[in-house]
Design a protein around this motif. Structure first.
Motif, PDB file in Angstrom:
ATOM      1  N   TYR A 143      -9.030  12.547  -0.448  1.00 47.91           N
ATOM      2  CA  TYR A 143      -9.015  11.154   0.017  1.00 47.91           C
ATOM      3  C   TYR A 143      -8.824  11.034   1.532  1.00 47.91           C
ATOM      4  O   TYR A 143      -8.699   9.915   2.049  1.00 47.91           O
ATOM      5  N   VAL A 146      -0.278  12.853   0.888  1.00 48.10           N
ATOM      6  CA  VAL A 146       0.931  12.018   0.783  1.00 48.10           C
ATOM      7  C   VAL A 146       2.142  12.888   0.409  1.00 48.10           C
ATOM      8  O   VAL A 146       1.988  14.056   0.071  1.00 48.10           O
ATOM      9  N   PHE A 154       4.398  13.449  -2.065  1.00 49.69           N
ATOM     10  CA  PHE A 154       4.701  14.304  -3.217  1.00 49.69           C
ATOM     11  C   PHE A 154       3.872  15.586  -3.188  1.00 49.69           C
ATOM     12  O   PHE A 154       4.306  16.628  -3.689  1.00 49.69           O
ATOM     13  N   CYS A 171       3.410   7.907  -1.842  1.00 49.63           N
ATOM     14  CA  CYS A 171       2.623   7.464  -2.999  1.00 49.63           C
ATOM     15  C   CYS A 171       3.490   6.482  -3.768  1.00 49.63           C
ATOM     16  O   CYS A 171       4.520   6.866  -4.316  1.00 49.63           O
ATOM     17  N   PRO A 172       3.078   5.206  -3.834  1.00 50.59           N
ATOM     18  CA  PRO A 172       3.912   4.228  -4.542  1.00 50.59           C
ATOM     19  C   PRO A 172       4.132   4.584  -6.003  1.00 50.59           C
ATOM     20  O   PRO A 172       5.178   4.278  -6.572  1.00 50.59           O
ATOM     21  N   MET A 173       3.157   5.265  -6.604  1.00 49.86           N
ATOM     22  CA  MET A 173       3.344   5.623  -8.014  1.00 49.86           C
ATOM     23  C   MET A 173       4.524   6.593  -8.183  1.00 49.86           C
ATOM     24  O   MET A 173       5.306   6.485  -9.122  1.00 49.86           O
ATOM     25  N   ASN A 199       2.460  13.493  -9.341  1.00 56.58           N
ATOM     26  CA  ASN A 199       2.732  12.310  -8.507  1.00 56.58           C
ATOM     27  C   ASN A 199       4.149  11.803  -8.780  1.00 56.58           C
ATOM     28  O   ASN A 199       4.363  10.696  -9.296  1.00 56.58           O
ATOM     29  N   CYS A 212      -1.163   3.299 -10.383  1.00 57.81           N
ATOM     30  CA  CYS A 212      -1.594   3.503  -9.001  1.00 57.81           C
ATOM     31  C   CYS A 212      -2.196   2.190  -8.503  1.00 57.81           C
ATOM     32  O   CYS A 212      -3.185   1.708  -9.069  1.00 57.81           O
ATOM     33  N   PRO A 213      -1.633   1.598  -7.440  1.00 59.78           N
ATOM     34  CA  PRO A 213      -2.134   0.310  -6.964  1.00 59.78           C
ATOM     35  C   PRO A 213      -3.594   0.364  -6.511  1.00 59.78           C
ATOM     36  O   PRO A 213      -4.302  -0.641  -6.583  1.00 59.78           O
ATOM     37  N   THR A 214      -4.054   1.524  -6.077  1.00 58.51           N
ATOM     38  CA  THR A 214      -5.444   1.631  -5.601  1.00 58.51           C
ATOM     39  C   THR A 214      -6.416   1.696  -6.790  1.00 58.51           C
ATOM     40  O   THR A 214      -7.424   0.976  -6.817  1.00 58.51           O
ATOM     41  N   HIS A 215      -6.105   2.526  -7.767  1.00 66.18           N
ATOM     42  CA  HIS A 215      -7.024   2.672  -8.909  1.00 66.18           C
ATOM     43  C   HIS A 215      -7.016   1.457  -9.830  1.00 66.18           C
ATOM     44  O   HIS A 215      -7.971   1.226 -10.566  1.00 66.18           O
ATOM     45  N   GLU A 238      -6.565   7.569 -13.509  1.00 64.07           N
ATOM     46  CA  GLU A 238      -5.608   6.533 -13.106  1.00 64.07           C
ATOM     47  C   GLU A 238      -6.224   5.137 -13.245  1.00 64.07           C
ATOM     48  O   GLU A 238      -5.525   4.129 -13.147  1.00 64.07           O
ATOM     49  N   CYS A 288      -6.512   3.913  -0.332  1.00 61.44           N
ATOM     50  CA  CYS A 288      -5.078   4.211  -0.459  1.00 61.44           C
ATOM     51  C   CYS A 288      -4.496   4.195   0.962  1.00 61.44           C
ATOM     52  O   CYS A 288      -4.749   5.110   1.745  1.00 61.44           O
ATOM     53  N   MET A 311      -2.640   7.430   2.101  1.00 62.61           N
ATOM     54  CA  MET A 311      -3.507   8.567   2.433  1.00 62.61           C
ATOM     55  C   MET A 311      -4.135   8.363   3.815  1.00 62.61           C
ATOM     56  O   MET A 311      -4.339   9.313   4.566  1.00 62.61           O
TER      57      MET A 311
END
Ligand code: 13P
Ligand code: SF4
Length: 301
Positions: free
Chosen positions: A23, A58, A60, A83-85, A111, A170-173, A198, A258, A261
């Motif tokens: 990414y 990111v 993690f 990573c917010p997740m 993650n 995952c907020p992006t997916h 995701e 993301c 990223m």
């Protein structure tokens, strides 16, 4: 001297290696020593004999590299590339679920933070989650933090996969919608749809292939199709186009970015190498347990 040349010079002087996730920005992928998905990058970090690892991704992911390589210095170029997740699953939450299901193994997606990994039985990535869960001698598993991945694994294995927390995402997916994919399918009727697990079940259902970022790259390479609709973060398009210049890749949602990223830039990679920042530190008491869960994953998958 250009920034790219300065980075190359510093890399040589410091015996450093740059590992970049699929990414990352195109200009970062182009100068990286290796570009891959999360499991490939962890493996690569172990294989490399460089003293310094610049991990362009990111938190993690860089943390996993540090856990697996206690003797090497791992750098995350951007402070706060989170990573917010991974933040959605705390140690307390894992403990609560363990009390409810004392005999049930805990499988954690990479993650997650090291402290969480230290409380699980085995880790997995999107590339090997099915294999990992199948390897366990239990018909029920606790699985976190991605609910969509947990449901995907449940569908594939037939086991009872309990998502912890119940709502991780995952907020992006999450931004991909089956309706948008259908619009694109109408526009490109012969296109193949690839999606990351995701993405929601509804998006996975309208996809021809579901897999990790590098698995999507391999699928696109070996497929006879000419056009692909992609359900993942936009950075992956660079690698897909570079490896398949004759094929067309269309993002399933134009805003699938993301922001974490994308914090990494060439400038930050240069500063990271120059000032050896930001060093990823995981206390050995945590790393020891987390390492076991990561190494167990490598044994299985
Ligand atoms: P991969 O393991 O497929 O690279 O995925 C990591 C990730 O964070 C996807 O959002
Ligand atoms: Fe985390 Fe999603 Fe970004 Fe992957 S794309 S690093 S899961 S926020």
């Amino acid at each position: 001297m250009s920034l790219v040349d300065k980075i190359a010079k510093l890399k040589k002087e410091k015996n450093a290696v740059i590992l970049a996730h699929n990414y990352q920005r195109p200009e970062i992928q182009d100068i990286a020593d290796y570009v891959g998905d999360s499991i490939e990058l962890s493996r690569k970090a172990m294989e490399e004999d460089a003293e310094l690892i610049v991990f362009s991704a990111v938190d993690f992911m860089a943390e996993s590299a540090a856990i697996l390589n206690p003797g090497k210095k791992v750098l995350l170029p951007s402070l706060g590339a989170r990573c917010p997740m991974a933040q959605m699953l705390t140690v307390d939450e894992i403990k609560r679920w363990k009390v409810r299901y004392p005999q049930v193994p805990v499988v954690l997606y990479v993650n997650t933070f090291g402290a969480a990994k230290a409380h699980c039985d085995i880790c997995c990535t999107s590339a090997n989650a099915v294999e990992v869960v199948e390897s366990l001698d239990s018909s029920t598993v606790l699985f976190g933090p991605d609910r969509n991945l947990a449901e995907y694994v449940q569908r594939k294995t037939g086991k009872t996969v309990i998502p912890i927390p119940e709502w991780g995402f995952c907020p992006t997916h999450l931004l991909f919608q089956p309706e948008d994919i259908q619009v694109l399918k109408a526009q490109y009727p012969r296109a193949m749809v690839m999606a990351h697990p995701e993405c929601s079940f509804e998006v996975q259902r309208v996809s021809d292939f579901v897999g990790s970022t590098s698995q999507m790259c391999r699928y696109a390479k070996q497929s006879g199709a000419e056009t692909f609709i992609v359900g993942s973060e936009e950075g992956i398009l660079h690698r897909l186009r570079k490896e398949n210049p004759e094929k067309r890749f269309v993002l399933g949602y134009d805003g699938a970015v993301c922001p974490n990223m994308k914090l990494n830039t060439l400038d930050r990679i240069y500063m990271s190498l120059k000032e050896e920042r930001h060093v990823v530190v995981v206390p050995e008491s945590v790393a020891r347990q987390a390492r076991k869960a990561l190494l167990r994953m490598f044994e299985v998958a």
